[in-house]
Each structure stands twice: as structure tokens, then as C-alpha cells.
Design a protein around this motif. Structure first.
Motif, mmCIF file in Angstrom:
data_model
loop_
_atom_site.group_PDB
_atom_site.id
_atom_site.type_symbol
_atom_site.label_atom_id
_atom_site.label_comp_id
_atom_site.label_asym_id
_atom_site.label_seq_id
_atom_site.Cartn_x
_atom_site.Cartn_y
_atom_site.Cartn_z
ATOM 1 N N LEU A 163 0.825 -1.207 0.000
ATOM 2 C CA LEU A 163 0.000 0.000 0.000
ATOM 3 C C LEU A 163 0.863 1.263 0.000
ATOM 4 C CD1 LEU A 163 -2.693 -1.126 2.610
ATOM 5 C CD2 LEU A 163 -2.876 -1.177 0.133
ATOM 6 N N LEU A 325 -1.479 4.652 0.527
ATOM 7 C CA LEU A 325 -2.906 4.694 0.264
ATOM 8 C C LEU A 325 -3.617 5.665 1.199
ATOM 9 C CD1 LEU A 325 -4.948 3.442 -1.603
ATOM 10 C CD2 LEU A 325 -5.494 1.843 0.201
ATOM 11 N N LEU A 348 -9.038 4.746 -7.506
ATOM 12 C CA LEU A 348 -7.829 4.429 -6.752
ATOM 13 C C LEU A 348 -6.627 4.953 -7.526
ATOM 14 C CD1 LEU A 348 -8.212 0.759 -5.553
ATOM 15 C CD2 LEU A 348 -7.938 2.779 -4.162
#
Ligand code: MN
Length: 489
Positions: A163, A325, A348
Motif C-alpha cells: 500500500l 494509500l 484508486l
């Protein structure tokens, strides 16, 4: 500090009441744990629903509060997140031990994915939960400490890396490594400190030289040293046969500039001042790492023969490298949260496409649709591959595994009687390395017996042990001398 919103304050009150009378191993009231998770999520800049779910994350599993209660008080989205965290820990409890932690069985795999796919914020809450548990790990008995620490190194730290949550990865890994191998941890920590001390003077000069050159070119910049994490040094040393001479990034300087053009200008300036080492210039701006990490890296040799790595990036890249993230949520909170609510996932960050893949797969599974698992790339665990039996059971193996590894993994009865293998429906041979997503069918014959030559066609210790046992039993081989040692990868 920001004052809690009304909803957040209400969640705290409810959690406090629910956990009343419960205590942590540290002796503190249990509520200290959800409150710590709350704080971590706030530091990461997460949205309100995530923070509330963080406060309530242990209530459904450990208290009388139900998902229904949570839904009534805080709405669907918070209930969804709490449910996801609860499911993840249920899935984990169903896994026997660390070696089979990762979805050995299809069931656990699906559960994990479904939990994942529901909302990536579930994972972020789980990571905050784990971080606090590690920070307070000393209160647990030693065997539990080791288990949790090992699991952190094998699952949670790589997850943080995937991430691109760099700060979290370093903290998790170093906290855990201290428990897994305390002696090595101290040894390497001392080594790093010693190195930093001896490099401090020349580092200061380099900083001055660079600063002056950048100012001359009117480039705005921030300069900071980067301390190498103990665990990453440990891993690098293991990779290079413990040869310190192969470690070039013990000393690193970060230069953070305003835009991409300045990144490349800065690289040029660094190279005009110091001699770059061949093969160590990396352009992760043009070619980001899989987790979205961007920077220019170069390793140079200074006039007084110090080796220094430069990491050059923009402020945005820096933020993203440290918080990953979570940073995207911070910058994009509204947009992302709205899209999750609508079930859209295309917003995303582009480099986290593997998450999109997982989520789409999970969505299909939930709808009962057939999923082409072959197309699913599970990149969470880079050193593992997932292959499938023709029936769709998932077997995880180390990268580089061969059909016999797979066969012995299924059962020694299968391994001992292999006559051939079909990979993705086609006849193949026992030397063929299995790849992510292969469907592997082992062909057996009851007349077949194990062969010593097979020892060259396996890489897993598990298969080797089983094969050796079978060979000893088999009358065809009487001496152990005939058995060559396991080949190093
Ligand atoms: Mn917890």
C-alpha cells in the motif's frame, strides 16, 4: 488537536460502555486500545467513517454490541467496515499457523478477499490495529510475542509496503523484528548508529555542497537524512551473503523539490558534483514501483570516498511514499469515499490496480459469478505464487516451485506416484517452473515409484523431506550417499 465531531464522540462513548470491565494484558482498561487505533487513523488522515469504525472495531467480536446496533447508530458504511474487520479476524483465526497463514484453503482465501474487496479501508483499520498491538506487545507472554511479531513481518509489513505506506512498514517491521530476533536487532541497530556517527561529518559537508548548488540554480528544496530501518538492512544483508560492502544505501539523503522538472535538474546537479555509481541510477518517476512509489535514486561516491544514496522526489511523491494509500484518502477523501459508497473503484491511484483487481474479483464472488482465478494477480506476497488444482483449490507455494513440490504438497501418496503433469490443460514436464495462477493437474500411476533424480526437481523442504522418506523406504535405494544435497536456489 481537532475536537471530535459529534458522531466520533458518540462512538467513543458507546465503545467505552461496551468494553467496560474489560482489560488489556497491559493492565489498562480495554478502551485504551480502540482509542489508540482512533488516534492512528486520525494521524493517517482517514475519513470519519473509518475513524468511527476504528473505535468500534473490536466491539462486535468481543462485546454485546451487534452490527445491527452499529448500523442503527452510525449507518451502513461504518457497519460495513466493522463487519469487514471482524471477518478478517475470523478468517485469521481459522488459519492454523503462520506457515499456512495465507489462504491455504479456498474458504479462507475467499473470506479474506471478500473482506478485502468490500472496502480497502478495512485493511487500513486492520493495520492501525496491528500497529498499536505491536507497540504494546511487551505485555504478552514470549511465545505470543514471537507469533504476532512473525506474522507481522510476513503479512502486515509486506501489506503496508504494497500500500506504499512507508512509515508504517518501517515501524511495523522494526518493532516486530526486535521480538523475532532480539540479538540480531541490537547488533544491526548498533551497526547503523556507528555508521551514522562516522558518516555524520562528511554528510554535513555534502548537505552544504548540495544546498549551495541548488540555491544557485534557484531550485526550492528540502533536505533530510533518511535513517535505514534495521529490518531492511537485515534483509539486504541476507540477500548479499552478509557482505556489508554490498550495502550502498546506509547513508541516504532525500531532496524534496517542487516539481518533476526540478527532480531531474537536481539529479543532474548531484551527478555534476559527485561520481555516480554505474547501474545504480533508478528512475522510479518515469517507471514507478508496483506500489506506486516514485522517486529518482542515485548512488554516488563523494570526494572523500563516502557512498551516499540520493532520493529525489516532489512533495506529493514524498507524502505518498510515506503514507501511501492513506495519503490518497487524505487528498482525495471526498472523491474516494463517495466512489466507494457508489461501488465505484476506478479512482484508486493508478498504481494500485491490484486492489482494483481484488475488489472486482470479490464483487463477482459475492454475486455468485464464476471468476477466472487465473487472471487474478495476487501481488501481496511477492515471494509466493498461488496455483490451483483442477477443482479450484488454491495452493500457495514459494516462487520457483516445480510440479513435484505441488504434488507432495497435496499428499505424499500423490507425490510418490507422479508420472506426469498437465499445466493449464496441456501436458508439460517436471522441470517446468509453476507460475502464478497455473492450474496444475498431477497424473499418477500406482506402479510408479519415487526416483532419486526427482531431488533435482523440487525446491521446497517439505517435498524434499517426503521424497527422502519415500526413497529410504523404497528398496531400490540403500545408501544415503546416493542422495545429493538440496540444491541452493
Ligand atoms: Mn483490536
Amino acid at each position: 488537536m481537532k475536537k471530535d465531531s459529534e458522531r466520533v464522540a458518540k462512538a467513543v462513548t458507546i465503545a467505552r460502555k461496551a468494553h467496560e470491565g474489560q482489560f488489556r494484558k497491559t493492565g489498562e482498561p480495554y478502551i485504551t486500545h480502540p482509542l489508540a487505533v482512533k488516534k492512528i487513523l486520525e494521524e493517517w488522515g482517514m475519513d470519519e467513517d473509518t475513524i468511527i469504525a476504528g473505535i468500534l472495531h473490536d466491539t462486535v467480536e468481543d462485546t454485546r454490541l451487534t452490527l445491527g446496533d452499529i448500523k442503527k447508530e452510525f449507518g451502513e458504511s461504518v457497519a460495513f467496515l466493522v463487519d469487514g474487520v471482524t471477518k478478517l479476524s475470523t478468517a485469521r483465526n481459522g488459519m492454523r499457523d503462520i506457515d499456512s497463514y495465507l489462504p491455504e484453503t479456498k474458504d479462507n482465501f475467499l473470506r479474506l478477499m471478500i473482506a478485502l474487496g468490500d472496502d480497502i479501508r478495512v485493511l487500513i483499520i486492520k493495520l492501525a490495529d496491528r500497529l498499536h498491538n505491536l507497540r504494546t506487545l511487551s505485555a504478552l507472554p514470549p511465545d505470543k510475542q514471537k507469533k504476532i511479531a512473525k506474522e507481522t513481518l510476513e503479512v502486515f509489513a509486506p501489506l503496508a509496503d504494497r500500500l506504499n505506506m512507508g512509515l508504517l512498514r518501517v515501524e511495523l517491521a522494526d518493532l516486530a523484528f526486535k521480538y523475532v530476533d532480539p540479538r540480531r536487532y541490537e547488533e544491526l541497530k548498533t551497526l547503523i548508529e556507528k555508521h551514522n556517527k562516522s558518516a555524520a561529518k562528511s554528510l554535513k559537508r555534502i548537505e552544504e555542497e548540495i544546498s549551495e548548488a541548488l540555491k544557485k540554480e534557484k531550485i526550492h528544496f528540502e533536505l533530510s537524512g533518511r535513517v535505514k530501518s534495521v529490518y531492511s538492512l537485515h534483509k539486504k544483508l541476507a540477500k548479499h551473503n552478509q557482505n556489508m560492502g554490498e550495502i550502498y544505501d546506509l547513508t541516504a539523503l532525500r531532496v524534496i523539490v517542487d516539481d518533476i522538472t526540478d527532480c531531474y535538474l537536481t539529479l543532474g546537479i548531484v551527478h555534476s558534483l559527485y561520481k555516480p555509481m554505474g547501474g545504480r541510477i533508478k528512475d522510479y518517476i518515469a517507471m514507478p514501483k508496483q506500489n506506486g512509489y516514485q522517486s529518482l535514486h542515485t548512488t554516488v561516491i563523494t570526494k572523500d570516498k563516502h557512498i551516499v544514496e540520493f532520493q529525489i522526489r516532489t512533495h506529493e511523491m514524498h507524502e505518498y511514499a510515506e503514507r501511501g494509500l492513506a495519503a490518497s484518502f487524505y487528498y482525495n477523501e471526498q472523491k474516494l469515499t463517495e466512489n466507494y459508497k457508489k461501488g465505484k473503484i476506478e479512482h484508486l491511484p493508478t498504481n494500485l490496480l491490484w486492489i482494483t483487481e481484488l475488489q472486482m474479483t470479490a464483487a463477482k464472488l459475492r454475486e455468485g459469478k464464476k471468476v477466472d482465478l487465473k487472471k487474478l494477480k495476487l501481488n501481496l506476497f511477492a515471494d509466493k505464487i498461488f496455483v490451483y488444482t483442477p477443482k479450484g483449490d488454491i495452493i500457495d507455494l514459494p516462487k520457483g516451485s516445480l510440479p513435484l513440490d505441488f504434488a507432495y504438497r497435496l499428499h505424499s501418496e500423490i507425490g510418490d506416484h507422479v508420472v506426469g503433469v498437465k499445466i493449464n490443460g496441456k501436458m508439460s514436464n517436471l522441470n517446468k517452473k509453476l507460475e502464478q495462477g497455473d492450474v496444475v493437474e498431477i497424473l499418477t500411476s500406482k506402479n510408479q515409484t519415487p526416483k532419486t533424480s526427482w531431488l533435482d526437481r523440487i525446491i521446497t523442504p517439505h517435498a524434499r523431506t517426503k521424497l527422502l522418506r519415500a526413497l529410504r523406504i523404497s528398496s531400490a535405494y540403500e545408501t544415503e550417499k546416493a542422495i545429493p544435497p538440496l540444491k541452493k536456489k
